[in-house]
Design an enzyme around this catalytic site. Structure first.
Site, PDB file in Angstrom:
ATOM      1  N   ALA A 160     -17.257  -0.033  -1.947  1.00 38.60           N
ATOM      2  CA  ALA A 160     -16.470  -0.654  -1.191  1.00 38.60           C
ATOM      3  C   ALA A 160     -16.836  -2.089  -0.992  1.00 38.60           C
ATOM      4  O   ALA A 160     -16.067  -2.870  -1.050  1.00 38.60           O
ATOM      5  CB  ALA A 160     -16.526   0.286  -0.082  1.00 38.60           C
TER       6      ALA A 160
ATOM      7  N   LYS B  79      -2.093   4.789   3.074  1.00 37.70           N
ATOM      8  CA  LYS B  79      -2.400   3.899   4.465  1.00 37.70           C
ATOM      9  C   LYS B  79      -3.185   2.701   4.063  1.00 37.70           C
ATOM     10  O   LYS B  79      -4.345   2.944   3.190  1.00 37.70           O
ATOM     11  CB  LYS B  79      -3.021   4.883   5.272  1.00 37.70           C
ATOM     12  CG  LYS B  79      -2.153   6.118   5.827  1.00 37.70           C
ATOM     13  CD  LYS B  79      -2.726   6.993   6.697  1.00 37.70           C
ATOM     14  CE  LYS B  79      -2.178   8.053   7.386  1.00 37.70           C
ATOM     15  NZ  LYS B  79      -2.857   8.906   8.340  1.00 37.70           N
TER      16      LYS B  79
ATOM     17  N   ARG C  74     -14.996   8.292 -11.502  1.00 38.84           N
ATOM     18  CA  ARG C  74     -13.866   7.869 -10.899  1.00 38.84           C
ATOM     19  C   ARG C  74     -13.157   7.157 -12.147  1.00 38.84           C
ATOM     20  O   ARG C  74     -13.872   6.235 -13.102  1.00 38.84           O
ATOM     21  CB  ARG C  74     -13.930   7.069  -9.719  1.00 38.84           C
ATOM     22  CG  ARG C  74     -14.677   8.089  -8.717  1.00 38.84           C
ATOM     23  CD  ARG C  74     -14.473   7.132  -7.217  1.00 38.84           C
ATOM     24  NE  ARG C  74     -13.036   6.985  -6.885  1.00 38.84           N
ATOM     25  CZ  ARG C  74     -12.534   7.895  -6.085  1.00 38.84           C
ATOM     26  NH1 ARG C  74     -13.043   8.921  -5.627  1.00 38.84           N
ATOM     27  NH2 ARG C  74     -11.214   7.641  -5.721  1.00 38.84           N
TER      28      ARG C  74
ATOM     29  N   GLU D 111       0.834  -1.222   0.022  1.00 38.60           N
ATOM     30  CA  GLU D 111      -0.052  -0.011   0.136  1.00 38.60           C
ATOM     31  C   GLU D 111       0.898   1.294  -0.013  1.00 38.60           C
ATOM     32  O   GLU D 111       1.648   1.461   0.689  1.00 38.60           O
ATOM     33  CB  GLU D 111      -0.906  -0.156   1.406  1.00 38.60           C
ATOM     34  CG  GLU D 111      -1.771   1.364   1.512  1.00 38.60           C
ATOM     35  CD  GLU D 111      -2.596   1.598   0.197  1.00 38.60           C
ATOM     36  OE1 GLU D 111      -2.498   2.980  -0.066  1.00 38.60           O
ATOM     37  OE2 GLU D 111      -3.298   0.994  -0.389  1.00 38.60           O
TER      38      GLU D 111
ATOM     39  N   LYS E 222     -19.119  10.664   5.048  1.00 37.49           N
ATOM     40  CA  LYS E 222     -20.197  10.255   5.894  1.00 37.49           C
ATOM     41  C   LYS E 222     -20.059  10.987   7.208  1.00 37.49           C
ATOM     42  O   LYS E 222     -20.812  11.257   7.819  1.00 37.49           O
ATOM     43  CB  LYS E 222     -20.191   8.713   5.903  1.00 37.49           C
ATOM     44  CG  LYS E 222     -21.193   7.917   4.989  1.00 37.49           C
ATOM     45  CD  LYS E 222     -20.297   8.489   3.659  1.00 37.49           C
ATOM     46  CE  LYS E 222     -21.171   7.896   2.328  1.00 37.49           C
ATOM     47  NZ  LYS E 222     -20.301   8.270   1.150  1.00 37.49           N
TER      48      LYS E 222
ATOM     49  N   VAL F 238     -21.899  21.701 -19.503  1.00 36.17           N
ATOM     50  CA  VAL F 238     -20.697  22.782 -18.824  1.00 36.17           C
ATOM     51  C   VAL F 238     -19.863  22.839 -19.904  1.00 36.17           C
ATOM     52  O   VAL F 238     -19.267  21.921 -20.552  1.00 36.17           O
ATOM     53  CB  VAL F 238     -20.271  21.985 -17.573  1.00 36.17           C
ATOM     54  CG1 VAL F 238     -18.858  22.900 -17.285  1.00 36.17           C
ATOM     55  CG2 VAL F 238     -21.097  22.230 -16.548  1.00 36.17           C
TER      56      VAL F 238
ATOM     57  N   HIS G  86     -43.719  -2.275  15.534  1.00 37.68           N
ATOM     58  CA  HIS G  86     -44.346  -1.023  15.436  1.00 37.68           C
ATOM     59  C   HIS G  86     -43.822  -0.280  16.903  1.00 37.68           C
ATOM     60  O   HIS G  86     -44.164  -1.115  17.823  1.00 37.68           O
ATOM     61  CB  HIS G  86     -45.801  -1.264  15.606  1.00 37.68           C
ATOM     62  CG  HIS G  86     -46.544   0.064  15.493  1.00 37.68           C
ATOM     63  ND1 HIS G  86     -46.523   1.084  14.491  1.00 37.68           N
ATOM     64  CD2 HIS G  86     -47.120   0.858  16.548  1.00 37.68           C
ATOM     65  CE1 HIS G  86     -47.213   2.163  14.903  1.00 37.68           C
ATOM     66  NE2 HIS G  86     -47.601   2.018  16.012  1.00 37.68           N
TER      67      HIS G  86
ATOM     68  N   GLU H 222     -26.117  18.921 -14.036  1.00 33.67           N
ATOM     69  CA  GLU H 222     -26.191  17.614 -14.639  1.00 33.67           C
ATOM     70  C   GLU H 222     -26.380  17.679 -16.070  1.00 33.67           C
ATOM     71  O   GLU H 222     -27.274  18.205 -16.378  1.00 33.67           O
ATOM     72  CB  GLU H 222     -27.188  17.045 -13.530  1.00 33.67           C
ATOM     73  CG  GLU H 222     -27.323  15.448 -14.171  1.00 33.67           C
ATOM     74  CD  GLU H 222     -26.139  14.426 -14.355  1.00 33.67           C
ATOM     75  OE1 GLU H 222     -26.074  13.937 -15.194  1.00 33.67           O
ATOM     76  OE2 GLU H 222     -25.456  14.778 -13.355  1.00 33.67           O
TER      77      GLU H 222
ATOM     78  N   VAL I 137     -24.395  10.211  -7.665  1.00 39.67           N
ATOM     79  CA  VAL I 137     -24.480   9.837  -6.144  1.00 39.67           C
ATOM     80  C   VAL I 137     -23.582  10.849  -5.481  1.00 39.67           C
ATOM     81  O   VAL I 137     -23.848  11.052  -4.567  1.00 39.67           O
ATOM     82  CB  VAL I 137     -24.115   8.528  -5.914  1.00 39.67           C
ATOM     83  CG1 VAL I 137     -23.799   8.110  -4.342  1.00 39.67           C
ATOM     84  CG2 VAL I 137     -25.005   7.595  -6.650  1.00 39.67           C
TER      85      VAL I 137
END
Length: 465
Positions: free
Chosen positions: A319, A37, A272, A34, A51, A237, A444, A203, A183
């Protein structure tokens, strides 16, 4: 020579480190290379830090409307430095946990850049400049991806950003233009508008979240606008019009006209790109189609003993998909016969506020495949727990095969739906019918009651609407 391995894994993200742990469990001598990290983009520049910021934004926005709950907080202030500090604390804690797991599994970790030199040989360029050669029976490529940019809209660390640079902002801008309403773009739009930033999303497609069910796209666009996000769809754009100075301006073609947009900063969120360069693919005659490595269902490449998983092979760049692919690849190396991954069974989540989640086919996809479709849709506004939370926007929508009553897809917008989608993912795996779902007792009051009601709604039998 540093050692002989059963498998060397290039990349320590959620695909690579999970694969390494599974390899250790199966008794394979394993090494992970790697260059950054362990934890990869997901932990350090993607899933987890974004998040963490989204949660802080949600708490800030909810605190400002606390009076609705009888909680009076007249002077709500945001300390963005503490927001960033909390984000770093979370990633550091998880980073330490992954290091512990790799050490526990007796997995060798090489901090450097890995590249394939021969079919059974991997070179590591260590951070201190030393070069180490590893012999291996198998190699697993799990090098992940990086944000895609547009020519003329490259990140400059001051005015133009990708998600990588945005995560490191020390202060919030007053306004921002987000190019891309997928997303990642919608998550950033939701977060930043909750932090008080003026947000414009541009968009290219006819709707935001163009890969989601059309009802989800429509509802999310309505709810983002309700939060204050300006959304412009079917807009192209023009990067060559970008001007920087006291902020940025850029022109987009929209409905046959050119329109100028201005803000303090611009965030490019247009997908990506796989990290396939410089890892020695040409040394073993592996070709990358449109930069993505081609594999079979066991994630074997065209070169014997070399596998690839995660974002570098395209498909669903998630992921949890990379982790699952890594387990399949390792089990195949170990002589097992793992079941192939079915993309239709993969849950997809959007962590905006409100959230969205889906699994299986959209309504349009089901029709394109020849199914006679019926749908069950139930709103959260009729659910007691949603009223208790004060979050009543959104719905649960089920796409059902009319002939067999089998669930084909599930699509949700609303509070905590990313935590609820697994029930419907399991229903997909088990080929459940609407009767199976509606006969599952949902306690419930819970938000999950909307799932049972949506299953009943497919046959017009919903109780609470």
């Amino acid at each position: 020579m540093a050692g002989e391995y059963d498998v060397v894994i290039i990349g320590g993200g959620p695909g690579g480190y999970v694969a390494a742990i599974r390899a250790s469990q199966l008794g394979l001598k394993t090494a992970v290379i790697e260059k950054g990290k362990v934890g990869g983009t997901c932990l350090h520049a993607g899933c987890i830090p974004s998040k963490a910021l989204l949660r802080s934004a949600e708490v800030y926005a909810n605190t400002k409307k606390g009076e609705e709950f009888g909680v009076i907080a007249p002077q709500v202030e945001l300390d963005f430095s503490k927001v960033q500090s909390r984000k770093e604390d979370i990633t550091d804690r998880l980073f330490n946990g992954i290091q512990h797991l790799l050490k526990k599994g007796r997995i060798d970790v090489y901090e450097g850049k890995g590249s394939i030199t021969e079919s059974k040989e991997v070179l590591v360029e260590m951070k201190d400049g030393e070069q180490v050669t590893l012999n291996t029976r198998n190699t697993l490529i799990a090098t992940g991806s990086r944000p895609r940019t547009l020519p003329g809209l490259e990140a400059d660390s001051q005015y133009v950003m990708t998600s990588d640079e945005a995560l490191q902002m020390e202060t919030l801008p007053d306004s921002i233009i987000i190019v891309g309403g997928g997303v990642i773009g919608i998550e950033w739009a939701s977060m930043l508008v909750d932090f008080g930033v003026k947000v414009t999303v541009i968009e290219f497609a006819e709707r935001i979240l163009p890969t989601e069910d059309k009802d989800v796209s429509k509802e999310m666009q309505r709810l983002m606008k309700k939060k204050g996000v300006k959304i412009v769809t079917s807009a192209k754009v023009l990067p060559e019009t970008l001007e920087k100075g006291q902020g940025v301006t850029i022109t987009a073609e929209h409905k046959g006209k050119e329109k100028v947009f201005a803000a303090d900063k611009l965030l490019v969120s247009v997908g990506r790109l796989p990290n396939t360069r410089g890892i020695g693919l040409e040394k073993v005659n592996i070709t990358a189609e449109s930069m993505f490595i081609q594999t079979n269902t066991n994630y074997q490449t065209s070169a014997p003993g070399i596998y690839a998983i995660g974002d570098v092979i395209g498909g669903l760049q998630l992921a949890h998909v990379a982790s699952h692919e890594g387990i399949i690849a390792i089990e195949h190396m170990a002589g097992k016969e793992p079941a192939p991954l079915d993309p239709v069974l993969v849950p997809k989540c959007i962590y905006s506020s409100p959230e969205a989640a889906s699994v299986g086919l959209t309504e349009d996809e089901a029709k394109e495949k020849g199914y006679a479709v019926k749908t069950g849709k139930f709103p959260f506004r009729a659910i007691g727990k949603a009223l208790v939370y004060g979050e009543t926007d959104g719905f649960v929508k089920l796409v059902v095969d009319e002939a067999s009553d089998r669930l084909l897809g599930a699509h949700m917008v609303g509070p905590h739906v990313t935590d609820m989608i697994t029930e419907l993912g399991l229903a997909q795996v088990l080929k459940a019918t609407t009767m199976n779902i509606s006969h599952t007792i949902h306690p419930h009051p819970t938000l999950a009651e909307a799932i049972g009601e949506a299953a009943l709604a497919a046959d017009g039998q919903e109780v609470h609407a």
